[in-house]
Design an enzyme around this catalytic site. Sequence first.
Site, PDB file in Angstrom:
ATOM      1  CD  GLU A   1      -3.142  -0.991   2.113  1.00 30.26           C
ATOM      2  OE1 GLU A   1      -2.943  -0.286   3.108  1.00 30.26           O
ATOM      3  OE2 GLU A   1      -4.184  -1.647   1.918  1.00 30.26           O
TER       4      GLU A   1
ATOM      5  CD  GLU B   1      -4.838  -5.694   2.003  1.00 32.70           C
ATOM      6  OE1 GLU B   1      -5.538  -4.861   2.625  1.00 32.70           O
ATOM      7  OE2 GLU B   1      -3.611  -5.740   2.096  1.00 32.70           O
TER       8      GLU B   1
HETATM    9  C1  BMA Z   1      -4.941  -3.070   4.640  1.00 36.41           C
HETATM   10  C2  BMA Z   1      -3.906  -4.097   4.980  1.00 36.41           C
HETATM   11  C3  BMA Z   1      -3.529  -4.048   6.404  1.00 36.41           C
HETATM   12  C4  BMA Z   1      -4.712  -3.789   7.277  1.00 36.41           C
HETATM   13  C5  BMA Z   1      -5.999  -4.024   6.540  1.00 36.41           C
HETATM   14  C6  BMA Z   1      -7.216  -3.737   7.356  1.00 36.41           C
HETATM   15  O1  BMA Z   1      -4.473  -1.807   4.786  1.00 36.41           O
HETATM   16  O2  BMA Z   1      -2.838  -4.012   4.114  1.00 36.41           O
HETATM   17  O3  BMA Z   1      -2.560  -3.058   6.584  1.00 36.41           O
HETATM   18  O4  BMA Z   1      -4.649  -4.549   8.419  1.00 36.41           O
HETATM   19  O5  BMA Z   1      -6.050  -3.219   5.402  1.00 36.41           O
HETATM   20  O6  BMA Z   1      -7.305  -2.398   7.722  1.00 36.41           O
END
Ligand code: BMA
Length: 918
Positions: free
Chosen positions: A466, A562
């Site tokens: 990120e 994600e």
């Molecule tokens: C993203 C991930 C983690 C974090 C998750 C939940 O930013 O890469 O850094 O734990 O979201 O917030």
Amino acid sequence: MRPQLMVLAALCCGSTLGITQPLDGEWRLNNPGRAIHLPARVPGGVYSDLQSGGLLNDTLYRFNDEEYRWVAYENWTYTTTFNVSQNMLQKRHLVIVFHGVDTVADILLNDQMLGSTDNMFVRYQFPVKNLLRASGNVLKVELASPTVSAAARYREQARRYVVPPPCVDEAYHGECHVNFLRKMQASFAWDWGPAFPSVGVWRSVELLSYDGANLRDVTVRYTEVNKNISMDFDYLLETGTGEGQIEGKLVASLVYNDTTVFTSERNHTIKLNSNETEHHASHHLSFQDDIELWYPNGLGKQKMYNMSFQFISNNGTEKIQIHTRYGFVTHKLIEEPVDEKDVTKGTTFHIRTNGLDYFHKGVNWIPANILPERASDEKTLRSLLQAVRDAHMNIVRVWGGGLYESDLFYDLADEYGITVWQDFMFACSMYPVGAEFLASVRAEVSQQVRRLQSHPSVAVWAGNNENEGALRDNWYGTGSDFQLYKKDYVTLYVDTIMKSVQATDGTRDFVVSSPSNGWKTVKEGYVAENPGDVLYGDIHYYNYDINGWDSTRYSVPRFSSEYGFQSYPSLGSLQEVAEPSDLVFSSKFVSHRQHHPSGNDEIVQQVQRNMPFTLNESSVENFASLIFLSQINQAMSIKTETEHYRRSQSLLTAAGQGRTMGAMYWQLNDVWQAPSWSSIEFDGRWKMLHYYAKNFFAPVLLSPYVTSDGSFEVAAISDIDYNETVRLNFDIMVMTYDSFTPLYTEQAATRLVLNKPVISISKNMNNFLSTAGCGSEPTAKCFIYIRPAAFTDIIEEVPDNFLFLGRVPGARRSGLAVSEVAGPNRTASGEDRFSLLLTCDAPALWVWLEAARHLPPGRFSDNGFQLVVRRRRLTYTTAPGAVTTEQLRAALSVTSLGDQLAASSGHSHSLPADVYTV
Ligand code: BMA
């Protein structure tokens, strides 16, 4: 045909003439200032040692993360004493090898300084020939406080300019400036984990001796054209400094099932020079063979060959041998225009494995323990990675705030067919780029890439987590000096890490950041104009303000690497680390364990969007209900989002959105008992989400949904190539909440097309519900249940599916019971499988089975499901001999949304009179 190479007789485990003496085992831990003198373990860590020595209790109990923070502010010394044999002492080179020191340390042997360490991901080696004696050698590792060291480095840097963030969010209860240390970034706390700024010698230590050269490792690359295989090996040989040359042979051999595929040897001369202690030797060979490839889970078998390499010196003093497993595979990141005629519509983003395109079904991995020395426990890794495989996943992302995982982790990923998206360990921060820092990163990258390179599971490298988005979108206040920080960003991830990866491994692609816009990020100077662009690369998507059960609220990216929603772990898990009075919403404990700012309020709001829940901040029963409902909400939201991504595989809108090829939710596992995005609790127990993952990632899935223009559709998704010959029949049942008898049933059939979801039903939802007889408030009265018909020509199990159209009803008793427990039978994999009969008097939503915590962990064949029939058979699988039928019967409990709310509010609901069973 076998290669025309010399084939030697059985090649096995020949003696290694170089000698290695392990220095692991019992050491001493000292902290004179605090008068602490304890036995200690190497590999290990200070929290573990203090716990074994009785100075700390359960580190995860209540507020102990903060109570024990003093540990991180201390300096600690690890000491061992050892003897060395004459045989070893006579060798020309004696080297102490530290495979992992965490983190900032001075190393001394017999009171002489050997050197310093400050990167837990680097192997450090110190020549010790001149310092060693036969007996009573004293090796000391003097570790400085990580928190103090990090702060000092931050201040030093800040004299020129600040490298932010100055600290983690207050809600993390964490420590600051971890970005200045090359250690697991999450060890200073994260939004799902506590701060345990670890200290210790977390990997093995050994004394290595040799006369000429030591073979450290070998990288492998292969290409195949029409069964002509070409292989290139790069041997890394270690020598001391010196003059002259060492002559020897390199031997490579590949064996499958006791059959030697090839053995090849080649002469090699190492030219020593006084500046270099490492030498590369290349070895090329080509042969013809029908090698069998390694495939990801669900796509084929995971064929692994045994490979061995040797360096044998001509004078016969050295014969160093390395054994490894190897799988033949190619992984290629594919970024192609979705529309050749209009390139503004963007490009695809996915990995092509062995020439096959497939939907990436997976999850993000965080370390299995907050203490790195405990993060490679075999039982834990096996059970987590098995759970990944059992949920039909084919990929995990080793996230950049954790660890480069243990060899065992990648061995298991190879074995289970789980491809690995491997981040480099940089996350959610800007990083310093001083010369020493970069040199250390260079060593880290080349060592880690060499270590992992031959694993077929490793599919793609990524520079960080990120940080591209953080820089472009000014998360840490870098906006006014964007060019400065961008220059540093490029220096670190492109000029240092990418170059080092490409020089070491030419077989996988590298993306600069996770997520990124892929080639477009590169084109725009490595920090994209719009890093969240859904037409390029991957995205991370989090939005806690939407109704997570509404699929129209999600965007359509190429690859969602994600996304997630939080839930609480089970009450039983929390009870292990809490006092009874802690288990209410308003307690200090519940707010302390929640590290995501406003996370607890968000959970309540999300739950309330779809389920009738009234918060009572001081009631234990109410908190127990919230836990259960939070797991329902998480499972439902991620189900909705994931099915949406899978369906979007065949979509291509006029604007170019669609062709989605990956869904990796955040996150698989947990490091403590706290609310988080995980689908598996810290003790290995599956949350409802993990049971749902097994269904929403099923190879064949019927997915019902409502479009933004009110159309009701069912998509048939298939990861399996049935050659379009198969038709899948299914029932669409319009159910009411009170009856087993569907209000309306429609029979439907669909084609199944590989990688191309087929919309098999499409009709106006309101008309459909009104025809079905749902009346004036259809979304409150009805829901949809999809049941695949019994079929013979599909071997995969196609799960039932369902769709809720609005808020669901609350308290109602269903008379749920586990009426029968029978068995066990032994499964093919040697486990015990019990058969269960579940019965109810009224339909029950989100039926949740639990086995009491005193039993070893087991799995239900399904959980969290909608029970729309009176009887359903299930299984419970557990370790052989772990439990008797009687014990299991006594340990099982079952509830559902309505039953849980009725129990906590005292409500009851009349039971229906009608009956519908299958
Ligand atoms: C993203 C991930 C983690 C974090 C998750 C939940 O930013 O890469 O850094 O734990 O979201 O917030």
